[in-house]
Design an enzyme around this catalytic site. Sequence first.
Site, mmCIF file in Angstrom:
data_model
loop_
_atom_site.group_PDB
_atom_site.id
_atom_site.type_symbol
_atom_site.label_atom_id
_atom_site.label_comp_id
_atom_site.label_asym_id
_atom_site.label_seq_id
_atom_site.Cartn_x
_atom_site.Cartn_y
_atom_site.Cartn_z
ATOM 1 N N GLU A 174 -6.594 14.963 -60.160
ATOM 2 C CA GLU A 174 -6.342 15.096 -61.598
ATOM 3 C C GLU A 174 -7.288 14.225 -62.412
ATOM 4 O OE1 GLU A 174 -2.989 12.607 -63.395
ATOM 5 O OE2 GLU A 174 -2.201 13.124 -61.401
ATOM 6 N N HIS A 230 1.465 17.851 -69.735
ATOM 7 C CA HIS A 230 1.752 16.962 -68.601
ATOM 8 C C HIS A 230 2.440 17.675 -67.447
ATOM 9 C CE1 HIS A 230 2.869 13.155 -66.533
ATOM 10 N NE2 HIS A 230 1.705 12.794 -67.044
#
Length: 150
Positions: free
Chosen positions: A107, A141
């Site tokens: 990520e 998120h």
Amino acid sequence: MSRLPIILAALLLTLCACADPSEARPTQTTVQTPTQTSGQTAGQTAQPTRDPHSGLRYIRASDLPREAPPVLTQIARGGPFRYERDGVTFGNREGILPRQPRGTYREYTVPTPGSRDRGARRIVCAGASRSTDECYYTADHYASFRRIQP
């Protein structure tokens, strides 16, 4: 003499006359496949709307927030990255991305203007550390993802 046969014949003629004539013969149907778009003209190559591997909708890099394309460039170059946690393993605990062995996904933070922390926007990529062939974008998120169109 009974009037029933005459009434039935009249009813049958009325029903036939009211029927939609297009139903009596086969019609040609145009089927729009997932790779076609309504604005497509002959000779154009259609872009698929969903990734066949993940089932997630595609997003073009040009449609990402303006802070995201520089992050893709940094990923391809191997850095440097703005945030310490960029490049860490993404566990895919939400199960939205295709199931892969642990360590497949990494990520990266997409900066959010005005945010005091990393914000909620991320790019998650699969494969080798500098590969941007299979990347996904989330603005919330990890609650949802879109596949970045290769």
